[in-house]
Design a protein around this motif. Structure first.
Motif, PDB file in Angstrom:
ATOM      1  N   GLU A 152       0.991  -1.291   0.006  1.00 56.17           N
ATOM      2  CA  GLU A 152       0.046  -0.039   0.061  1.00 56.17           C
ATOM      3  C   GLU A 152       0.773   1.247  -0.128  1.00 56.17           C
ATOM      4  OE1 GLU A 152      -2.833  -0.461   3.202  1.00 56.17           O
ATOM      5  OE2 GLU A 152      -4.146  -1.482   2.062  1.00 56.17           O
ATOM      6  N   LYS A 153       2.029   1.120   0.640  1.00 57.01           N
ATOM      7  CA  LYS A 153       3.050   2.312   0.611  1.00 57.01           C
ATOM      8  C   LYS A 153       3.503   2.696  -0.888  1.00 57.01           C
ATOM      9  CE  LYS A 153       6.480   2.591   3.335  1.00 57.01           C
ATOM     10  NZ  LYS A 153       7.779   2.090   4.303  1.00 57.01           N
ATOM     11  N   LEU A 154       3.480   1.620  -1.679  1.00 54.97           N
ATOM     12  CA  LEU A 154       3.909   1.558  -3.105  1.00 54.97           C
ATOM     13  C   LEU A 154       2.608   1.907  -4.215  1.00 54.97           C
ATOM     14  CD1 LEU A 154       6.465  -1.017  -3.030  1.00 54.97           C
ATOM     15  CD2 LEU A 154       7.039   1.188  -3.133  1.00 54.97           C
ATOM     16  N   GLY A 155       1.322   2.011  -3.478  1.00 56.13           N
ATOM     17  CA  GLY A 155       0.259   2.180  -4.212  1.00 56.13           C
ATOM     18  C   GLY A 155      -0.662   1.473  -4.711  1.00 56.13           C
ATOM     19  N   TYR A 156      -0.276   0.343  -4.089  1.00 55.80           N
ATOM     20  CA  TYR A 156      -0.975  -1.041  -4.459  1.00 55.80           C
ATOM     21  C   TYR A 156      -1.950  -1.547  -3.463  1.00 55.80           C
ATOM     22  CZ  TYR A 156      -2.548  -5.566  -6.193  1.00 55.80           C
ATOM     23  OH  TYR A 156      -3.529  -6.583  -6.668  1.00 55.80           O
ATOM     24  N   HIS A 157      -3.217  -1.600  -3.614  1.00 56.32           N
ATOM     25  CA  HIS A 157      -4.211  -2.165  -2.579  1.00 56.32           C
ATOM     26  C   HIS A 157      -4.439  -3.620  -2.944  1.00 56.32           C
ATOM     27  CE1 HIS A 157      -7.355  -1.629   0.528  1.00 56.32           C
ATOM     28  NE2 HIS A 157      -8.156  -2.515  -0.322  1.00 56.32           N
ATOM     29  N   SER A 158      -4.105  -4.013  -1.626  1.00 63.84           N
ATOM     30  CA  SER A 158      -4.182  -5.763  -1.680  1.00 63.84           C
ATOM     31  C   SER A 158      -5.545  -6.210  -2.133  1.00 63.84           C
ATOM     32  CB  SER A 158      -3.683  -6.491  -0.380  1.00 63.84           C
ATOM     33  OG  SER A 158      -3.933  -7.729  -0.519  1.00 63.84           O
ATOM     34  N   GLN A 159      -5.865  -7.154  -3.020  1.00 60.67           N
ATOM     35  CA  GLN A 159      -7.131  -7.607  -3.173  1.00 60.67           C
ATOM     36  C   GLN A 159      -7.409  -8.989  -2.420  1.00 60.67           C
ATOM     37  OE1 GLN A 159      -9.281  -5.842  -5.172  1.00 60.67           O
ATOM     38  NE2 GLN A 159      -7.614  -4.303  -5.020  1.00 60.67           N
ATOM     39  N   ILE A 160      -6.367  -9.791  -2.746  1.00 59.93           N
ATOM     40  CA  ILE A 160      -6.590 -11.330  -2.180  1.00 59.93           C
ATOM     41  C   ILE A 160      -6.286 -11.525  -0.775  1.00 59.93           C
ATOM     42  CG2 ILE A 160      -5.943 -13.717  -2.451  1.00 59.93           C
ATOM     43  CD1 ILE A 160      -5.759 -13.201  -5.552  1.00 59.93           C
ATOM     44  N   ILE A 161      -4.773 -11.108  -0.493  1.00 58.49           N
ATOM     45  CA  ILE A 161      -4.474 -11.170   0.740  1.00 58.49           C
ATOM     46  C   ILE A 161      -5.006 -10.414   1.935  1.00 58.49           C
ATOM     47  CG2 ILE A 161      -2.205 -10.678   2.305  1.00 58.49           C
ATOM     48  CD1 ILE A 161      -0.471 -10.846  -0.432  1.00 58.49           C
ATOM     49  N   LEU A 162      -5.538  -9.395   1.581  1.00 58.67           N
ATOM     50  CA  LEU A 162      -6.416  -8.483   2.792  1.00 58.67           C
ATOM     51  C   LEU A 162      -7.714  -9.292   2.910  1.00 58.67           C
ATOM     52  CD1 LEU A 162      -6.499  -6.216   4.608  1.00 58.67           C
ATOM     53  CD2 LEU A 162      -7.373  -4.988   2.733  1.00 58.67           C
ATOM     54  N   SER A 163      -8.166  -9.735   1.878  1.00 60.77           N
ATOM     55  CA  SER A 163      -9.472 -10.337   1.991  1.00 60.77           C
ATOM     56  C   SER A 163      -9.413 -11.663   2.774  1.00 60.77           C
ATOM     57  CB  SER A 163      -9.979 -10.719   0.734  1.00 60.77           C
ATOM     58  OG  SER A 163     -10.400  -9.479  -0.245  1.00 60.77           O
ATOM     59  N   GLY A 164      -8.264 -12.328   2.651  1.00 58.20           N
ATOM     60  CA  GLY A 164      -7.956 -13.434   3.333  1.00 58.20           C
ATOM     61  C   GLY A 164      -8.063 -13.402   4.819  1.00 58.20           C
ATOM     62  N   ARG A 165      -7.085 -12.024   5.197  1.00 55.66           N
ATOM     63  CA  ARG A 165      -6.979 -11.799   6.462  1.00 55.66           C
ATOM     64  C   ARG A 165      -8.255 -11.498   7.189  1.00 55.66           C
ATOM     65  NH1 ARG A 165      -5.025 -12.284  10.200  1.00 55.66           N
ATOM     66  NH2 ARG A 165      -5.062 -14.437   9.376  1.00 55.66           N
ATOM     67  N   LYS A 166      -8.927 -10.794   6.598  1.00 53.64           N
ATOM     68  CA  LYS A 166     -10.385 -10.406   7.048  1.00 53.64           C
ATOM     69  C   LYS A 166     -11.151 -11.631   7.300  1.00 53.64           C
ATOM     70  CE  LYS A 166     -10.813  -5.537   5.100  1.00 53.64           C
ATOM     71  NZ  LYS A 166     -11.595  -4.883   4.199  1.00 53.64           N
ATOM     72  N   ILE A 167     -11.279 -12.366   6.359  1.00 54.21           N
ATOM     73  CA  ILE A 167     -11.899 -13.846   6.800  1.00 54.21           C
ATOM     74  C   ILE A 167     -11.409 -14.508   8.215  1.00 54.21           C
ATOM     75  CG2 ILE A 167     -12.435 -16.311   5.867  1.00 54.21           C
ATOM     76  CD1 ILE A 167     -12.714 -14.897   3.168  1.00 54.21           C
ATOM     77  N   ASN A 168     -10.147 -14.662   8.075  1.00 57.47           N
ATOM     78  CA  ASN A 168      -9.325 -15.273   9.233  1.00 57.47           C
ATOM     79  C   ASN A 168      -9.638 -14.587  10.518  1.00 57.47           C
ATOM     80  OD1 ASN A 168      -8.647 -17.460   7.633  1.00 57.47           O
ATOM     81  ND2 ASN A 168      -6.782 -17.075   7.267  1.00 57.47           N
TER      82      ASN A 168
END
Length: 439
Positions: free
Chosen positions: A278-294
């Protein structure tokens, strides 16, 4: 003569900084080949090691008693070592951003006691760039020395699996990296003293740093997928474990299972990767979603407990719920980032004060970390609901007589069993008439 040769000849010492689940087994292993200083700021922990006590259960009391590691909490002792291994935790803040304060503190301590010709190897999990952009400047500032000229730095991600008696330090390939080729080879040779299966030389420190966060993020995502399926199947009235058993008959099934994802690695490392992306301007799609689920699975389990209490006509806020297990995984005393805490918090929202049992855990640590007062298992005899939250062997080996003895005196169809880890025989439990639910 190289630093490796001096270490082997015991002319120079290795210092392992941070003596937890990662550092302590490493120090003990190195001590079989070299002179080792084991440093930790926690004086209580140091005193336990000096008495021959292993609070982690990773190598056992006998190995601690026999080791030649010089345990100390005196930072000036680090001046006697030339090869430093850093194994301190790298947690996340409340907002899920990296908490680099432990690694900053240890870098300052080493820097203040650094001598020319030293090599510092970081094992703590970080996002790519931390070693070179964050740690090296601190080492240079505190020591007045120049990296690459006066001292060298490397990175080798820890792969210790707490409680695992099969996958150990000596038989897990070690990823090695260095600030230059000379450092890389020196570091590789030192680690090859204790890693029997050898090392993998990464092309750069950033590659090694990335490998660590990615291997744990990959596992996190796969478990998140299974957790999402479990939540959907629960609504469909389908037993998730039976689906998995059927699926795993295929040769290329990945054999992941739903569950609570905590601990010092899988529940934390993905946030380091997300932060840097995110510091480099990319918003995680898969990894962040997985974290929210877990991160939401504790609440999901707690809600399942409530639903099953209602089904057995219990007055929810008066129900006696007993949670078996507080550690983040089975057969170890490690309670760091345990998601059992999320179950407890959710139950308290329903005005339930759960009773927690875990013979593996130090009661003082449970009180300090989670404000939980552990209760001995033999004192449980009037439960309305048993929650098998951790797959400790002692829980898996419980007989029906033992399980029933933990409940109050009422019909079996009013007794709730919630099996988070699916360690019980479903058919046997249901044959006895219990209200049974598993993830």
């Amino acid at each position: 003569m190289s630093l490796y040769e001096k270490v082997v000849n015991k002319e120079e010492k290795i210092a392992v900084v941070g003596l937890g689940y990662v550092g302590m087994p490493l120090a003990v292993a190195f001590a079989k080949k070299a002179n080792v200083i084991g440093f930790d700021l926690n004086t209580k922990k140091i005193e336990e090691y000096k008495k021959g006590i292993d609070p982690t259960n990773e190598v056992g009391d006998e190995a601690i008693r026999q080791t030649t590691v010089e345990f100390t909490s005196n930072p000036t002792k680090l001046q006697e070592a030339k090869f430093h291994v850093v194994a301190v935790p790298t947690p996340v803040n409340a907002d899920k951003t990296p908490d680099l304060s432990p690694i900053e503190g240890v870098s300052r301590t080493i820097g203040r006691n650094l001598t020319k010709g030293s090599i510092i190897v970081y094992e703590s999990t970080v996002y790519p760039g931390v070693t070179e952009d964050f740690c090296i400047p601190i080492l240079e500032q505190e020591s007045g020395l120049k990296c690459g000229i006066d001292f060298k730095v490397g990175y080798s991600p820890e792969r210790i699996n707490p409680g695992d008696q099969v996958h150990r330090l000596e038989n897990i390939v070690k990823v090695i990296s260095g600030i230059d080729n000379e450092a890389l080879e020196e570091i590789a040779k030192v680690y090859e003293l204790v890693v029997e299966v050898g090392v993998h030389r990464a092309s750069s420190i950033k590659v090694a740093e990335a490998a660590k966060v990615v291997e744990n993020s990959q596992r996190d995502i796969n478990i998140a997928f299974m957790n999402e399926l479990a939540m959907v199947f629960d609504r469909m009235g389908i037993d998730t474990q039976e689906v998995i058993e059927a699926m795993n008959t295929k040769w290329n099934a990945l054999k992941f299972f739903p569950g609570l994802v905590g601990g010092h690695c899988i529940g934390v490392d993905p946030y380091y990767f997300i932060y840097e992306a995110e510091k480099l301007g990319y918003h995680s799609q898969i990894i962040l979603s997985g974290r929210k689920i877990n991160d939401g699975m504790g609440e999901f389990v707690a809600d399942a407990i409530i639903k099953n209490l209602v089904r057995t006509n219990k007055v929810v806020k008066k129900a006696k719920v007993v949670i078996l297990g507080l550690t983040f995984k089975e057969n170890c005393p490690d309670i760091r980032n345990s998601k059992v805490e999320d179950i407890i918090k959710r139950l308290k929202e329903y005005e339930i004060e759960p009773i927690v049992v875990d013979p593996y855990v130090n009661p003082m640590e449970a009180k300090h970390e989670y404000s939980v007062d552990l209760v001995p298992m033999d004192m449980i005899n009037d439960a309305d609901c048993l929650v098998f939250a951790v797959a400790h062997d002692m829980f898996k080996g419980m007989s029906m007589e033992q399980i029933d003895g933990m409940f109050g005196e009422f019909p079996n169809n009013e007794k709730v069993i919630v099996d988070v880890k699916s360690i019980l025989d479903k058919n046997n439990i249901e044959k006895h008439g219990y209200m049974y639910w598993r993830l």
